[in-house]
Design a protein around this motif. Structure first.
Motif, PDB file in Angstrom:
ATOM      1  N   ILE A  35     -13.318  10.804-131.513  1.00 51.64           N
ATOM      2  CA  ILE A  35     -12.998  11.917-130.446  1.00 51.64           C
ATOM      3  C   ILE A  35     -12.079  13.123-131.177  1.00 51.64           C
ATOM      4  CG2 ILE A  35     -11.870  12.451-128.209  1.00 51.64           C
ATOM      5  CD1 ILE A  35     -14.145  10.620-127.925  1.00 51.64           C
ATOM      6  N   ASN A  36     -11.122  12.865-131.813  1.00 54.92           N
ATOM      7  CA  ASN A  36     -10.448  13.982-132.522  1.00 54.92           C
ATOM      8  C   ASN A  36     -11.278  14.739-133.539  1.00 54.92           C
ATOM      9  OD1 ASN A  36      -7.956  13.379-131.275  1.00 54.92           O
ATOM     10  ND2 ASN A  36      -7.301  11.886-132.797  1.00 54.92           N
ATOM     11  N   LEU A  37     -12.215  14.000-134.137  1.00 50.86           N
ATOM     12  CA  LEU A  37     -13.197  14.695-134.985  1.00 50.86           C
ATOM     13  C   LEU A  37     -14.025  15.847-134.298  1.00 50.86           C
ATOM     14  CD1 LEU A  37     -14.535  15.000-137.625  1.00 50.86           C
ATOM     15  CD2 LEU A  37     -16.237  13.230-136.942  1.00 50.86           C
ATOM     16  N   VAL A  38     -14.541  15.354-133.034  1.00 52.35           N
ATOM     17  CA  VAL A  38     -15.322  16.227-132.212  1.00 52.35           C
ATOM     18  C   VAL A  38     -14.384  17.351-131.797  1.00 52.35           C
ATOM     19  CG1 VAL A  38     -16.459  16.602-129.982  1.00 52.35           C
ATOM     20  CG2 VAL A  38     -16.878  14.683-131.460  1.00 52.35           C
ATOM     21  N   ALA A  39     -13.191  16.923-131.244  1.00 57.35           N
ATOM     22  CA  ALA A  39     -11.792  18.124-130.667  1.00 57.35           C
ATOM     23  C   ALA A  39     -11.731  18.897-132.047  1.00 57.35           C
ATOM     24  CB  ALA A  39     -10.927  17.243-130.109  1.00 57.35           C
ATOM     25  N   ASP A  40     -11.562  18.541-133.025  1.00 55.46           N
ATOM     26  CA  ASP A  40     -11.131  19.487-134.179  1.00 55.46           C
ATOM     27  C   ASP A  40     -12.118  20.605-134.188  1.00 55.46           C
ATOM     28  OD1 ASP A  40      -9.039  17.851-135.008  1.00 55.46           O
ATOM     29  OD2 ASP A  40     -10.094  16.926-136.448  1.00 55.46           O
ATOM     30  N   MET A  41     -13.471  20.512-133.717  1.00 50.85           N
ATOM     31  CA  MET A  41     -14.478  21.659-133.878  1.00 50.85           C
ATOM     32  C   MET A  41     -13.993  22.546-132.754  1.00 50.85           C
ATOM     33  SD  MET A  41     -16.697  20.570-136.147  1.00 50.85           S
ATOM     34  CE  MET A  41     -15.449  19.994-136.820  1.00 50.85           C
ATOM     35  N   LEU A  42     -12.900  22.512-131.863  1.00 58.11           N
ATOM     36  CA  LEU A  42     -12.586  23.551-131.387  1.00 58.11           C
ATOM     37  C   LEU A  42     -11.926  24.864-131.696  1.00 58.11           C
ATOM     38  CD1 LEU A  42     -11.175  21.376-128.104  1.00 58.11           C
ATOM     39  CD2 LEU A  42     -13.410  22.581-128.242  1.00 58.11           C
ATOM     40  N   LYS A  53     -17.102  16.494-122.884  1.00 61.67           N
ATOM     41  CA  LYS A  53     -17.425  16.245-121.454  1.00 61.67           C
ATOM     42  C   LYS A  53     -18.055  15.065-121.474  1.00 61.67           C
ATOM     43  CE  LYS A  53     -19.368  17.903-117.332  1.00 61.67           C
ATOM     44  NZ  LYS A  53     -20.428  16.865-117.163  1.00 61.67           N
ATOM     45  N   ALA A  54     -18.990  15.036-122.275  1.00 59.66           N
ATOM     46  CA  ALA A  54     -19.961  13.591-122.345  1.00 59.66           C
ATOM     47  C   ALA A  54     -19.073  12.642-122.560  1.00 59.66           C
ATOM     48  CB  ALA A  54     -21.272  13.960-123.240  1.00 59.66           C
ATOM     49  N   PHE A  55     -18.288  12.461-123.565  1.00 62.94           N
ATOM     50  CA  PHE A  55     -17.295  11.399-123.766  1.00 62.94           C
ATOM     51  C   PHE A  55     -16.358  11.280-122.678  1.00 62.94           C
ATOM     52  CE2 PHE A  55     -18.225  12.033-128.591  1.00 62.94           C
ATOM     53  CZ  PHE A  55     -18.703  10.644-128.698  1.00 62.94           C
ATOM     54  N   SER A  56     -16.084  12.260-121.835  1.00 59.18           N
ATOM     55  CA  SER A  56     -14.813  12.033-120.844  1.00 59.18           C
ATOM     56  C   SER A  56     -15.269  11.232-119.835  1.00 59.18           C
ATOM     57  CB  SER A  56     -14.536  13.096-120.379  1.00 59.18           C
ATOM     58  OG  SER A  56     -15.700  13.915-119.641  1.00 59.18           O
ATOM     59  N   GLU A  98      -5.454  14.925-124.070  1.00 61.52           N
ATOM     60  CA  GLU A  98      -4.527  15.490-125.113  1.00 61.52           C
ATOM     61  C   GLU A  98      -4.890  16.780-125.585  1.00 61.52           C
ATOM     62  OE1 GLU A  98      -4.065  12.761-128.197  1.00 61.52           O
ATOM     63  OE2 GLU A  98      -3.334  11.303-127.031  1.00 61.52           O
ATOM     64  N   HIS A  99      -6.292  17.278-125.287  1.00 62.79           N
ATOM     65  CA  HIS A  99      -6.887  18.399-125.806  1.00 62.79           C
ATOM     66  C   HIS A  99      -6.818  19.462-124.724  1.00 62.79           C
ATOM     67  CE1 HIS A  99      -7.452  16.468-129.594  1.00 62.79           C
ATOM     68  NE2 HIS A  99      -8.054  15.668-128.987  1.00 62.79           N
ATOM     69  N   CYS A 100      -6.552  19.318-123.375  1.00 64.42           N
ATOM     70  CA  CYS A 100      -6.591  20.069-122.413  1.00 64.42           C
ATOM     71  C   CYS A 100      -6.095  21.416-122.435  1.00 64.42           C
ATOM     72  CB  CYS A 100      -6.074  19.567-120.936  1.00 64.42           C
ATOM     73  SG  CYS A 100      -7.142  18.157-120.366  1.00 64.42           S
ATOM     74  N   ILE A 101      -4.689  21.323-122.962  1.00 63.37           N
ATOM     75  CA  ILE A 101      -4.008  22.704-123.461  1.00 63.37           C
ATOM     76  C   ILE A 101      -4.650  23.576-124.294  1.00 63.37           C
ATOM     77  CG2 ILE A 101      -1.932  23.973-124.261  1.00 63.37           C
ATOM     78  CD1 ILE A 101      -0.453  21.396-122.959  1.00 63.37           C
ATOM     79  N   LYS A 102      -5.363  23.059-125.175  1.00 60.86           N
ATOM     80  CA  LYS A 102      -6.299  23.895-126.227  1.00 60.86           C
ATOM     81  C   LYS A 102      -7.456  24.511-125.464  1.00 60.86           C
ATOM     82  CE  LYS A 102      -7.936  25.437-129.947  1.00 60.86           C
ATOM     83  NZ  LYS A 102      -7.081  26.380-130.804  1.00 60.86           N
ATOM     84  N   VAL A 103      -8.043  23.711-124.521  1.00 60.06           N
ATOM     85  CA  VAL A 103      -9.215  24.116-123.690  1.00 60.06           C
ATOM     86  C   VAL A 103      -8.591  25.155-122.841  1.00 60.06           C
ATOM     87  CG1 VAL A 103     -10.936  23.662-122.001  1.00 60.06           C
ATOM     88  CG2 VAL A 103     -10.271  21.889-123.682  1.00 60.06           C
ATOM     89  N   TYR A 113       1.800  17.715-117.444  1.00 59.06           N
ATOM     90  CA  TYR A 113       2.446  18.330-118.443  1.00 59.06           C
ATOM     91  C   TYR A 113       1.296  19.508-118.955  1.00 59.06           C
ATOM     92  CZ  TYR A 113      -0.832  16.058-121.925  1.00 59.06           C
ATOM     93  OH  TYR A 113      -1.926  15.609-122.268  1.00 59.06           O
ATOM     94  N   VAL A 114       0.228  19.633-118.201  1.00 61.48           N
ATOM     95  CA  VAL A 114      -0.650  20.825-118.146  1.00 61.48           C
ATOM     96  C   VAL A 114      -0.355  21.709-117.223  1.00 61.48           C
ATOM     97  CG1 VAL A 114      -3.193  21.336-118.108  1.00 61.48           C
ATOM     98  CG2 VAL A 114      -2.355  19.065-119.361  1.00 61.48           C
ATOM     99  N   HIS A 115       0.228  21.360-116.140  1.00 56.60           N
ATOM    100  CA  HIS A 115       0.256  22.462-115.122  1.00 56.60           C
ATOM    101  C   HIS A 115       1.077  23.629-115.529  1.00 56.60           C
ATOM    102  CE1 HIS A 115      -0.050  18.730-112.112  1.00 56.60           C
ATOM    103  NE2 HIS A 115      -1.337  19.027-112.728  1.00 56.60           N
ATOM    104  N   PRO A 116       2.145  23.571-116.401  1.00 60.57           N
ATOM    105  CA  PRO A 116       2.629  25.111-116.794  1.00 60.57           C
ATOM    106  C   PRO A 116       1.748  26.005-117.558  1.00 60.57           C
ATOM    107  CG  PRO A 116       4.341  23.337-117.195  1.00 60.57           C
ATOM    108  CD  PRO A 116       2.911  22.443-116.693  1.00 60.57           C
ATOM    109  N   GLN A 117       0.843  25.184-118.264  1.00 62.13           N
ATOM    110  CA  GLN A 117      -0.173  26.128-118.840  1.00 62.13           C
ATOM    111  C   GLN A 117      -1.241  26.565-117.742  1.00 62.13           C
ATOM    112  OE1 GLN A 117      -0.090  27.263-121.676  1.00 62.13           O
ATOM    113  NE2 GLN A 117      -2.161  28.071-122.058  1.00 62.13           N
ATOM    114  N   LEU A 118      -1.356  25.866-116.907  1.00 59.91           N
ATOM    115  CA  LEU A 118      -2.192  26.230-115.901  1.00 59.91           C
ATOM    116  C   LEU A 118      -1.782  27.354-115.023  1.00 59.91           C
ATOM    117  CD1 LEU A 118      -3.432  23.034-114.352  1.00 59.91           C
ATOM    118  CD2 LEU A 118      -4.751  24.514-115.335  1.00 59.91           C
TER     119      LEU A 118
END
Length: 330
Positions: free
Chosen positions: A112-119, A135-138, A149-154, A182-187
């Motif tokens: 999962i981290n490998l795929v996320a690194d592509m972001l 999304k498919a993995f989710s 863990e990668h929501c803030i990056k998204v 913890y994502v809400h402040p970024q939202l």
């Protein structure tokens, strides 16, 4: 003497043969390693076709063994590839996860981290395909916390890159996950970007942005938090949200909208804003004394729009406030 020389020559030839054999074997081994590495770094040709992947899924059902297709794709993703190849590999991984879900469940958090690194890739197409793969993995429960863990990056990608296809992919991923606190402040910080997406010409992006707003409204009252009396909120942000609320309110008076009998879930954005239990108008009153005049005016517009009966929606002058706080002397 002659026999001794002949014997020495024979030994020398034998040593040369051994050296040649060893050298040849070494060369063959190195060639084998090079070919193997090359094959490892190339995505399987079968992965380019959804029909082939479907066949793999059928074979797995029949024989109960993994095809190894996802693993080969992930291994090839680790190698240095050009942008187009990376994008195609990720696209194939997405297909495989959907069609070979049982096999995808055997992947690891490192995958999962490998795929996320592509972001972090410089190419937007690679980013988009990585979002689709996540999304498919989710859809597999055990990976959701890791993907969260990668929501803030998204959110960062959505707010900094103006690409509708990327917006759709990112918002779809976020809407498919329970977002941690913890994502809400970024939202809160990306609300202006969500407003811009809603006002864009891309219907798919609009739908996903509204879904995210609906989630926020029902989960943590975020929309109300923005529409409050805290002067620390940027005036430009308040103004855009108020325009959004006004347009939603006025849209309820449109002929084509009123021609349909709508039914809303209790936790929908519509009920949060316009339902019987909504306190939107009360909260907007505090913005009438906001330091910025455009915010004051827009807040009043929304309040008036909320108080207009739907059958008088086309005649704003006929709208009569019904709440006590509009009455003289109160």
């Amino acid at each position: 003497m002659g026999k001794t020389i002949a014997r020495c020559l024979e030994q020398l030839d034998l040593r040369k043969s051994f050296v040649g054999l060893a050298t040849g074997a070494g060369a063959i081994y190195l060639l084998y390693k090079a070919i193997r590495a090359s094959l490892k770094c190339q995505p399987p040709l079968c992965s380019n076709s959804p029909i082939c992947i479907a066949r793999l899924a059928i074979e797995r059902e029949r024989h109960g063994r993994d095809s190894g297709e996802i693993r080969r794709l992930l291994n090839s993703l680790e190698c240095k590839q050009d942008e187009y190849t990376r994008s195609m590999i990720l696209h194939s991984i997405t297909r495989c996860v959907y069609l070979l879900e049982a096999e995808a469940s055997n992947c690891t958090m490192d995958d999962i981290n490998l795929v996320a690194d592509m972001l972090d890739d410089k190419n937007n197409s690679v980013k988009i395909q990585a979002l689709n793969a996540l999304k498919a993995f989710s859809g597999i429960r055990k990976f959701r916390l890791k993907i969260q863990e990668h929501c803030i990056k998204v959110l960062e990608l959505i707010s900094t890159i103006w690409d509708m296809e990327l917006h759709v992919a990112g918002l779809r991923l976020l809407n498919n996950l329970p977002l941690p606190d913890y994502v809400h402040p970024q939202l809160r910080r990306v609300m202006p970007s969500l407003m811009e997406i809603i006002q864009s010409d891309c219907i798919l992006a609009q739908v996903q942005a509204v879904r995210l707003l609906s989630y926020l409204a029902q989960k943590n009252d975020l929309l109300y938090d923005i529409l409050n009396c805290q002067t620390s909120q940027p005036g430009s942000l308040l103004f855009e949200v108020l325009v959004f609320a006004e347009r939603l309110s006025e849209g309820r008076n449109a002929t084509h909208y009123r021609a349909v009998k709508w039914h809303y879930n209790e936790q929908s954005l519509h009920e949060a804003l316009f339902g019987d239990e909504s306190r939107l108008a009360d909260r907007l009153l505090s913005l009438v004394i906001h330091p910025e005049e455009e915010v004051q005016i827009q807040a009043c517009k929304v309040i008036v729009s909320l108080q207009c009966p739907q059958d008088l929606g086309s005649r704003p002058s006929a709208c009569q406030p019904s709440h006590s706080y509009f009455k003289t002397g109160e």
